[in-house]
Design a protein around this motif. Structure first.
Motif, PDB file in Angstrom:
ATOM      1  N   HIS A 238       0.984  -1.363   0.023  1.00 36.23           N
ATOM      2  CA  HIS A 238      -0.057   0.008   0.260  1.00 36.23           C
ATOM      3  C   HIS A 238       0.964   1.267   0.056  1.00 36.23           C
TER       4      HIS A 238
ATOM      5  N   VAL B 181      -2.926  -1.884  -3.505  1.00 37.70           N
ATOM      6  CA  VAL B 181      -3.392  -0.462  -3.257  1.00 37.70           C
ATOM      7  C   VAL B 181      -3.995  -0.383  -1.755  1.00 37.70           C
TER       8      VAL B 181
ATOM      9  N   ARG C 118      -6.948   1.189   0.988  1.00 37.16           N
ATOM     10  CA  ARG C 118      -8.027   1.695   0.936  1.00 37.16           C
ATOM     11  C   ARG C 118      -8.381   2.312   2.121  1.00 37.16           C
TER      12      ARG C 118
ATOM     13  N   ASN D  73      -2.528   7.453  -1.686  1.00 39.67           N
ATOM     14  CA  ASN D  73      -2.672   7.167  -2.977  1.00 39.67           C
ATOM     15  C   ASN D  73      -2.874   8.176  -4.046  1.00 39.67           C
TER      16      ASN D  73
ATOM     17  N   TRP E 107      -8.818   4.180  -4.572  1.00 41.21           N
ATOM     18  CA  TRP E 107      -8.197   2.878  -4.772  1.00 41.21           C
ATOM     19  C   TRP E 107      -8.469   2.166  -5.877  1.00 41.21           C
TER      20      TRP E 107
ATOM     21  N   ARG F  17      -5.540   0.892  -8.749  1.00 44.25           N
ATOM     22  CA  ARG F  17      -5.430  -0.432  -9.218  1.00 44.25           C
ATOM     23  C   ARG F  17      -5.460  -0.410 -10.575  1.00 44.25           C
TER      24      ARG F  17
END
Length: 319
Positions: A215, A263, A265, A275, A280, A284
């Motif tokens: 992440h 990734v 969330r 991010n 998210w 992705r």
């Protein structure tokens, strides 16, 4: 078809149907927060952990039943993983730990336990408890360890209060019991470079790691990281660099390792940045697009295991 091994596909292969995690909070803390090794915690860790503390005083069984009553009908699910999520879930007296694990196993539909903890909180006594529970209740066991970086200097900046050596020790101990082992990696730490990301992929690949969570760096209000970020002393890497690093990690990581996520969330008013500010699913899709553009699959560059320099001399079946 996905270019990496997804968690949902792995669960379907193992259990024959979809399986859902039900988060559980225990009324515990962390040795990196309560003064045993530090009272500051990791610089990115908020005071509310993963946000489930309001449930911490509710019995484990009750938490699970509540979660299942919501998830089950919504997704027509029948099988669940009891996910001990917040803070360090082996940092407690052994009898309290055993009771909590057993209580989860007594709920109908629970097929596995997932225990989140730290590398310096892995001890054979706790692993023996999990082994007995696995045999008694016929559940699968996965232990989640936060590594975050393969760079010892970065770990010091993060105030993790452990090094890569402790992670290796914990991974080897867990591997001896044949449990699942999930490792957390932050792919876009501003103190790491791309070589560190490749090293992290190689490190988990040569250890008995079965799953990985990748992440982006979360900036949570009230943390030391948030203070440094808002003062301009820490600058986050651009989103395209995160995409590149994730694809690089996937290229080098062992192809059988399950990617629980690629990734993070995160939502809510406590999150300042993650991010690159994108949802998210957008991130992705960007990762998928770059893997396709570069024709990369998970493990494309995993050529470094089992002495590649002497494979030319090895018997054909060992090459």
């Amino acid at each position: 078809m996905s270019r990496f091994r997804t968690f949902s596909d792995a669960l379907k292969e193992k259990y024959g149907e979809k399986v859902y995690k039900v988060p559980i909070a225990l009324a515990r803390t962390c040795p990196n927060r309560d003064g045993l090794i530090s009272d500051e915690g990791c610089i990115f860790c908020g005071s509310i952990g993963a946000g489930y503390e309001k449930k911490a005083d509710v019995p484990v069984k009750e938490q699970l039943l509540e979660g299942i009553s919501h998830i089950g009908p919504k997704y027509k699910a029948k099988k669940f993983i009891a996910y001990f999520l917040n803070f360090t879930n082996t940092y407690m007296p052994l009898d309290v730990f055993e009771k909590s694990m057993e209580e989860a196993c007594q709920v109908e539909g629970i097929v596995a336990l997932d225990i989140s903890t730290r590398p310096d909180c892995i001890n054979d006594a706790y692993l023996e408890v999990l082994d007995r529970i696995r045999q008694t209740y016929h559940v699968d066991i996965t232990v989640e360890l936060g590594l975050q970086s393969a760079n010892a200097h970065t770990l010091a900046i993060l105030n993790r209060c452990h090094t890569v050596a402790e992670f290796i020790d914990a991974a080897l101990h867990i591997g001896r019991y044949g449990f699942g082992l999930c490792t957390h990696i932050i792919a876009d730490l501003p103190w790491d470079d791309r070589l560190d990301v490749v090293e992290a992929a190689k490190l988990v690949s040569v250890l008995p790691v079965t799953e990985v969570k990748l992440h982006s760096l979360f900036v949570v209000k009230g943390t030391r990281l948030a203070e440094e970020f808002e003062a301009g002393r820490v600058r986050l890497l651009p989103l395209d660099e995160y995409i590149h690093r994730v694809v690089l990690f996937l290229a080098y990581v062992r192809p059988d390792i399950v990617m629980q996520r690629i990734v993070g969330r995160a939502a809510g008013e406590n999150i300042l940045k993650v991010n690159g500010g994108e949802p998210w699913w957008v991130v992705r899709d960007m990762i998928d697009a770059e893997m396709e553009q570069k024709n990369i699959y998970q493990g494309t560059m995993c050529r470094y295991i089992n002495g590649p320099a002497v494979r030319q001399f090895a018997p054909a079946e060992e090459k």
